[in-house]
Design an enzyme around this catalytic site. Structure first.
Site, PDB file in Angstrom:
ATOM      1  N   THR A  65       0.833  -1.203   0.000  1.00 18.08           N
ATOM      2  CA  THR A  65       0.000   0.000   0.000  1.00 18.08           C
ATOM      3  C   THR A  65       0.869   1.255   0.000  1.00 18.08           C
ATOM      4  O   THR A  65       2.102   1.155  -0.180  1.00 18.08           O
ATOM      5  CB  THR A  65      -1.022  -0.063   1.168  1.00 18.08           C
ATOM      6  N   LYS A  69       3.247   1.238  -3.997  1.00 16.30           N
ATOM      7  CA  LYS A  69       2.615   0.452  -5.058  1.00 16.30           C
ATOM      8  C   LYS A  69       3.385   0.527  -6.383  1.00 16.30           C
ATOM      9  O   LYS A  69       3.358  -0.411  -7.173  1.00 16.30           O
ATOM     10  CB  LYS A  69       1.166   0.912  -5.273  1.00 16.30           C
ATOM     11  N   ASN A  90      -0.476  -3.990  -5.956  1.00 18.93           N
ATOM     12  CA  ASN A  90      -0.941  -3.910  -4.558  1.00 18.93           C
ATOM     13  C   ASN A  90      -0.977  -5.282  -3.891  1.00 18.93           C
ATOM     14  O   ASN A  90      -1.380  -5.387  -2.736  1.00 18.93           O
ATOM     15  CB  ASN A  90      -2.318  -3.236  -4.466  1.00 18.93           C
ATOM     16  N   ASP A 105      -6.834  -3.551  -6.944  1.00 17.98           N
ATOM     17  CA  ASP A 105      -7.630  -2.322  -6.736  1.00 17.98           C
ATOM     18  C   ASP A 105      -8.617  -2.135  -7.890  1.00 17.98           C
ATOM     19  O   ASP A 105      -9.756  -1.704  -7.692  1.00 17.98           O
ATOM     20  CB  ASP A 105      -6.717  -1.084  -6.681  1.00 17.98           C
ATOM     21  N   GLY A 128      -8.885  12.866  -9.335  1.00 17.57           N
ATOM     22  CA  GLY A 128      -7.604  12.323  -8.881  1.00 17.57           C
ATOM     23  C   GLY A 128      -6.901  11.605 -10.015  1.00 17.57           C
ATOM     24  O   GLY A 128      -7.541  11.155 -10.982  1.00 17.57           O
ATOM     25  N   ALA A 129      -5.572  11.534  -9.908  1.00 17.90           N
ATOM     26  CA  ALA A 129      -4.782  10.897 -10.969  1.00 17.90           C
ATOM     27  C   ALA A 129      -3.613  10.124 -10.357  1.00 17.90           C
ATOM     28  O   ALA A 129      -2.575   9.959 -10.990  1.00 17.90           O
ATOM     29  CB  ALA A 129      -4.273  11.967 -11.946  1.00 17.90           C
ATOM     30  N   TYR A 215     -12.267   4.695   2.542  1.00 17.77           N
ATOM     31  CA  TYR A 215     -13.119   3.798   3.338  1.00 17.77           C
ATOM     32  C   TYR A 215     -13.075   4.106   4.831  1.00 17.77           C
ATOM     33  O   TYR A 215     -13.834   3.530   5.600  1.00 17.77           O
ATOM     34  CB  TYR A 215     -12.754   2.323   3.080  1.00 17.77           C
ATOM     35  N   GLY A 236     -16.257   3.544   0.129  1.00 20.00           N
ATOM     36  CA  GLY A 236     -14.987   2.890  -0.184  1.00 20.00           C
ATOM     37  C   GLY A 236     -14.824   1.505   0.416  1.00 20.00           C
ATOM     38  O   GLY A 236     -13.937   0.751   0.001  1.00 20.00           O
TER      39      GLY A 236
HETATM   40  P1  NAP Z   1      -1.933   8.933  -4.539  1.00 17.30           P
HETATM   41  O1  NAP Z   1      -1.292   8.055  -5.555  1.00 17.30           O
HETATM   42  O2  NAP Z   1      -1.091   9.636  -3.546  1.00 17.30           O
HETATM   43  O3  NAP Z   1      -2.821  10.021  -5.361  1.00 17.30           O
HETATM   44  C1  NAP Z   1      -3.501  11.034  -4.687  1.00 17.30           C
HETATM   45  C2  NAP Z   1      -4.329  11.883  -5.672  1.00 17.30           C
HETATM   46  O4  NAP Z   1      -5.079  12.800  -4.882  1.00 17.30           O
HETATM   47  C3  NAP Z   1      -3.522  12.695  -6.658  1.00 17.30           C
HETATM   48  O5  NAP Z   1      -4.230  12.802  -7.861  1.00 17.30           O
HETATM   49  C4  NAP Z   1      -3.443  14.069  -5.972  1.00 17.30           C
HETATM   50  O6  NAP Z   1      -3.381  15.143  -6.887  1.00 17.30           O
HETATM   51  C5  NAP Z   1      -4.787  14.135  -5.296  1.00 17.30           C
HETATM   52  N1  NAP Z   1      -4.757  15.004  -4.116  1.00 17.30           N
HETATM   53  C6  NAP Z   1      -4.002  14.832  -2.988  1.00 17.30           C
HETATM   54  N2  NAP Z   1      -4.265  15.818  -2.127  1.00 17.30           N
HETATM   55  C7  NAP Z   1      -5.170  16.641  -2.727  1.00 17.30           C
HETATM   56  C8  NAP Z   1      -5.798  17.848  -2.337  1.00 17.30           C
HETATM   57  N3  NAP Z   1      -5.552  18.402  -1.143  1.00 17.30           N
HETATM   58  N4  NAP Z   1      -6.676  18.431  -3.202  1.00 17.30           N
HETATM   59  C9  NAP Z   1      -6.924  17.859  -4.400  1.00 17.30           C
HETATM   60  N5  NAP Z   1      -6.334  16.716  -4.829  1.00 17.30           N
HETATM   61  C10 NAP Z   1      -5.484  16.118  -4.004  1.00 17.30           C
HETATM   62  O7  NAP Z   1      -3.003   8.104  -3.683  1.00 17.30           O
HETATM   63  P2  NAP Z   1      -3.838   6.796  -4.118  1.00 17.30           P
HETATM   64  O8  NAP Z   1      -3.053   5.565  -3.878  1.00 17.30           O
HETATM   65  O9  NAP Z   1      -4.400   7.024  -5.492  1.00 17.30           O
HETATM   66  O10 NAP Z   1      -5.007   6.804  -3.015  1.00 17.30           O
HETATM   67  C11 NAP Z   1      -5.962   7.835  -3.054  1.00 17.30           C
HETATM   68  C12 NAP Z   1      -7.113   7.525  -2.096  1.00 17.30           C
HETATM   69  O11 NAP Z   1      -7.766   6.317  -2.480  1.00 17.30           O
HETATM   70  C13 NAP Z   1      -6.666   7.343  -0.649  1.00 17.30           C
HETATM   71  O12 NAP Z   1      -7.606   7.977   0.185  1.00 17.30           O
HETATM   72  C14 NAP Z   1      -6.729   5.840  -0.447  1.00 17.30           C
HETATM   73  O13 NAP Z   1      -7.043   5.493   0.893  1.00 17.30           O
HETATM   74  C15 NAP Z   1      -7.889   5.465  -1.357  1.00 17.30           C
HETATM   75  N6  NAP Z   1      -7.826   4.058  -1.801  1.00 17.30           N
HETATM   76  C16 NAP Z   1      -8.845   3.248  -1.448  1.00 17.30           C
HETATM   77  C17 NAP Z   1      -8.831   1.923  -1.832  1.00 17.30           C
HETATM   78  C18 NAP Z   1      -9.976   1.023  -1.433  1.00 17.30           C
HETATM   79  O14 NAP Z   1      -9.838  -0.183  -1.535  1.00 17.30           O
HETATM   80  N7  NAP Z   1     -11.112   1.563  -1.033  1.00 17.30           N
HETATM   81  C19 NAP Z   1      -7.775   1.400  -2.588  1.00 17.30           C
HETATM   82  C20 NAP Z   1      -6.730   2.278  -2.953  1.00 17.30           C
HETATM   83  C21 NAP Z   1      -6.781   3.609  -2.555  1.00 17.30           C
HETATM   84  P3  NAP Z   1      -1.973  15.839  -7.336  1.00 17.30           P
HETATM   85  O15 NAP Z   1      -1.567  15.123  -8.598  1.00 17.30           O
HETATM   86  O16 NAP Z   1      -2.355  17.242  -7.546  1.00 17.30           O
HETATM   87  O17 NAP Z   1      -1.011  15.640  -6.189  1.00 17.30           O
END
Ligand code: NAP
Length: 271
Positions: A65, A69, A90, A105, A128-129, A215, A236
């Site tokens: 995680t 990843k 993952n 995921d 998000g990206a 979640y 989530g």
């Molecule tokens: P990540 O790779 O760090 O990506 C984070 C994304 O959020 C980026 O696009 C970032 O934009 C954006 N972001 C961060 N802070 C922000 C802010 N203050 N305002 C606007 N945009 C913001 O993270 P990830 O692995 O994709 O995970 C993202 C979320 O998904 C987490 O909350 C995680 O817990 C959740 N998740 C859930 C599951 C599930 O099974 N339910 C699985 C995986 C992830 P920038 O490019 O501008 O930085």
């Protein structure tokens, strides 16, 4: 639970891990399936050492995680096709010292969505990206879902949109949501930004299905806003549960006990 010389070890590696629900979910599943196995949280700042540890200690499977990843990919022996396309792993399976990486995921998010709607042809806006958006985006592309990415930073948003062959809009320029499905994948809505949502509630249309990847908490600001506007929602936990169930089946070959896993996660969340 009986722990002895033949107990099989699984775990999650990441940093920080204080809020992980993986141990609650997987240990409940092992117990329900009658497997002599245990799942632990390995909070680590040393992913390279962690991978060596998997080999040295014959740990049979590992969830990977935040923030590893992507960085784990070159450290393992093989990556399956979908995880390779996504560029993120993952889940690791240890097949007699040969470490194979998967990405569950994508499957988790798609299963959660498909329980609520049919996907092909539905327009989707994803906020998000990062890693989660990348995984979900590739899986949506395979189901012919017209996708738009909205992201805070232009560079990362444009790169993902270009990799997926879809539209990009800077998050700050969003004035309308022209989509049947909205998927939120930023950390906005979880601690320490639990009261925040990436979009103003006035943009939510009541026909839009709103899914949040967060979640913990289960009821995010975005989902509360969406419900007030009359939108159907998916929290989530569903994605988390299905990605974990897929891991469980990959590791053990046993059909996942979904209800027990869901109950364990909801209990851990105090629901
Ligand atoms: P990540 O790779 O760090 O990506 C984070 C994304 O959020 C980026 O696009 C970032 O934009 C954006 N972001 C961060 N802070 C922000 C802010 N203050 N305002 C606007 N945009 C913001 O993270 P990830 O692995 O994709 O995970 C993202 C979320 O998904 C987490 O909350 C995680 O817990 C959740 N998740 C859930 C599951 C599930 O099974 N339910 C699985 C995986 C992830 P920038 O490019 O501008 O930085």
């Amino acid at each position: 639970m009986k722990i002895d010389h033949s107990t099989v070890l699984y775990g999650v590696a990441g940093y920080p891990l204080s809020h992980t629900l993986g141990p609650a979910m997987h240990n409940a599943a092992f117990s329900a399936a009658g497997l002599n196995a245990i799942y632990l949280a390995f909070e680590t700042l040393d992913i390279e050492g962690c991978i060596k540890g998997i080999r040295a200690l014959d740990i049979k499977g590992m969830s990977i995680t935040i923030p590893y990843k992507t960085s784990v990919v070159p450290l393992i022996d093989e990556v399956d096709e979908l995880a390779g396309k996504i560029g993120a792993v993952n889940t690791i399976i240890n097949r007699e010292g040969h470490l194979v990486g998967y990405n569950t995921d994508a499957v988790g998010a798609i299963r959660a969505l498909e329980e609520a709607t049919t996907l092909p042809g539905k327009r989707c806006l994803m906020i998000g990206a990062g890693g989660a958006a990348r995984a979900i985006g590739f899986a949506l592309g395979e189901r012919e879902v017209p996708l738009t990415i909205a992201n805070r930073s232009k560079d990362r948003g444009e790169k993902l949109a270009s990799d997926l062959g879809c539209q990009f809009i800077p998050l700050g320029d969003l004035t309308r949501i022209e989509a049947e499905i909205l998927i939120q994948t930023t950390p906005l809505g979880m601690a320490p930004q639990a009261e925040k949502s990436p979009i103003p509630s006035g943009l939510l249309e009541r026909e839009t299905l709103v899914m949040d990847a967060i979640y913990n908490p289960i009821h995010t600001r975005l989902l509360k806003d969406a419900r007030e506007r009359g939108c159907p929602t998916i929290n989530g936990v569903e994605m988390f549960l299905y990605q974990g169930a897929e891991q469980f089946e990959l590791w053990t070959g046993v059909k996942p006990p979904y209800d027990i896993m869901r109950e364990a996660v909801l209990n851990a969340l105090g629901q």
